[in-house]
Design an enzyme around this catalytic site. Structure first.
Site, PDB file in Angstrom:
ATOM      1  N   HIS A 260     -43.874 -24.682  -9.917  1.00 20.87           N
ATOM      2  CA  HIS A 260     -43.179 -23.692  -9.087  1.00 20.87           C
ATOM      3  C   HIS A 260     -41.686 -23.837  -9.355  1.00 20.87           C
ATOM      4  CE1 HIS A 260     -42.332 -20.801  -6.131  1.00 20.87           C
ATOM      5  NE2 HIS A 260     -42.554 -21.474  -5.025  1.00 20.87           N
ATOM      6  N   HIS A 299     -44.133 -13.002 -16.812  1.00 22.32           N
ATOM      7  CA  HIS A 299     -44.432 -13.109 -15.387  1.00 22.32           C
ATOM      8  C   HIS A 299     -45.674 -12.272 -15.114  1.00 22.32           C
ATOM      9  CE1 HIS A 299     -44.154 -13.114 -11.045  1.00 22.32           C
ATOM     10  NE2 HIS A 299     -43.100 -13.901 -11.088  1.00 22.32           N
ATOM     11  N   ASP A 347     -36.750 -17.714 -13.597  1.00 19.85           N
ATOM     12  CA  ASP A 347     -36.547 -19.143 -13.856  1.00 19.85           C
ATOM     13  C   ASP A 347     -35.630 -19.342 -15.063  1.00 19.85           C
ATOM     14  OD1 ASP A 347     -38.319 -20.043 -11.798  1.00 19.85           O
ATOM     15  OD2 ASP A 347     -40.002 -19.512 -13.083  1.00 19.85           O
TER      16      ASP A 347
END
Length: 410
Positions: A260, A299, A347
């Site tokens: 995560h 993603h 990210d």
């Protein structure tokens, strides 16, 4: 992990799925599977684990009980919410585009008010206060990892605050505002004061207005993302009637995992490997062809690219940053697009933003945590209002009880 054991040709993928090559290519175009270049000219290979997972989903069918079994990994919706919606152009906070908010100059406090459904109330009107004398040494202990420091102090702060689940909405929101600003202070080992982006940017790069603007936008774009792992963890804890402080601790704990929030550290490692490489494209291509992930790219909810990342990357390109690092970032982005077809996700851009300004993966994770707490608190407030316990059932697939040969098992 070897090419032979993990990557399989199209014919094997079709056999496992029970489909034709045309359907297989349709699955790839819809983002259900990803393909990679094979050893033979123009051949494609597929990750066995992904193919088998998709085959299992097909076997489970659409029944209510079996459908629930496949819903916990970005599958079927599991609960209703009025907080946020994910669309191809990014997340929406109660109907407002997160990308548009960031572009319009909103600070983290603005989407927080929106996510918490504050109406005319301004929960940030009162100052967050200073650390109690007994907690100040721990709260200001800069040698501790930021998430660990926040998780250590947060439950102790709850000892001086009345339980929130019995309070009216206005006091809950005021407590949430204090919690958001105190969390930011804990992440940078400073007394909470002023807008969150000013606190973070002023601690990390004092006087750098361009960097402060990037931090502001990043916080807004990270404020919530529906039922992500950390938000779901916070929501489950909130459903028990636990304090808002406990829900923040739950979110921080989930965020600490490498799958995560820890993704930013893996992005930084990839960029460092690329920095040491003489051929960035070859480095990325070899990783991809050997079945390794490209952290920070792709993603599941944005097959066409993560709009949050696109917005941040555009801002980063337009503002002063270290030229050598930006050249490296562009090289990795171009190589990933050419080799895998994947685009950067949030990210990647958080890590790139920090590295381009002389910061580390730890700063990128702290930036993510400072923003996402707004969403955790929104989900906690909504769940407390519903007043229901989140307690799903498990479908047992182990050995039957002793002497019960007829018990159902898989």
């Amino acid at each position: 992990m070897s090419m032979d054991s993990d990557l399989i040709p199209a014919a094997e993928a079709c056999r496992l799925l029970g489909i034709s090559p045309a359907t297989l290519y349709a699955y790839v175009s819809r983002g259900l599977l990803e393909s990679r270049p094979g050893r033979a000219h123009r051949s494609r290979v597929y990750r066995r684990q992904e193919v088998e997972r998709l085959a299992q989903r097909k076997r489970l069918g659409r029944g209510a009980a079996r459908g629930a079994a496949q819903s916990l990994d970005r599958g079927l919706p599991v609960m209703e919410t009025r907080i946020s919606l994910i669309r191809p152009d990014g997340p929406y906070y109660r109907g407002r585009s997160a990308v548009a908010l960031a572009r319009a100059g909103a600070t983290l406090e603005d989407p927080a008010r929106l996510l918490w459904d504050c109406g005319s109330q301004d929960p940030f009107a009162d100052p967050p206060g200073d650390w109690p004398a007994r907690l100040a040494p721990l709260a200001n202990a800069a040698e501790l990892p930021p998430l660990s420091r926040a998780m250590a102090v947060t439950p102790l702060r709850a000892l001086r605050v009345p339980p929130s689940f019995q309070a009216d909405q206005a006091p809950r929101r005021a407590l949430a505002a204090t919690r958001l600003r105190q969390n930011a202070g804990l992440l940078v080992a400073r007394r909470p004061a002023g807008p969150v982006h000013r606190l973070l940017a002023g601690t990390w790069r004092p006087g750098d207005e361009a960097f402060a603007e990037l931090v502001r936008a990043a916080l807004v774009l990270c404020a919530d993302h529906e039922l992500n792992v950390s938000a779901f963890a916070a929501r489950v804890v909130a459903s028990t009637g636990a304090h808002l402080h406990a829900t923040v601790c739950a979110g921080l704990s989930a965020l600490a995992g490498p799958r995560h929030g820890g993704a930013t550290a893996r992005v930084c490692a990839l960029l460092e490997d690329a920095r040491q490489s003489r051929d960035v494209r070859r480095l990325v291509a070899v990783r991809w062809q050997q079945g390794e992930d490209l952290p920070g790219f792709g993603h599941a909810l944005y097959p066409a690219g993560d709009p949050r990342a696109a917005e941040l990357l555009a801002m980063l390109r337009a503002m002063p940053a270290d030229p050598a690092t930006m050249e490296l970032v562009e090289a990795v982005v171009a190589a990933a697009a050419e080799v895998s077809g994947r685009r950067p996700n949030v990210d990647f851009t958080l890590a790139a933003l920090c590295l381009a300004h002389g910061l580390t993966a730890t700063h990128a994770l702290s930036l993510f945590a400072a923003g996402r707490v707004a969403g955790w608190l929104a989900h906690a407030l909504e769940q407390q209002t519903l007043g229901r316990l989140i307690r799903p059932r498990a479908r047992y697939t182990g050995l039957p009880p002793d002497g019960d040969a007829d018990a159902p098992h898989d």
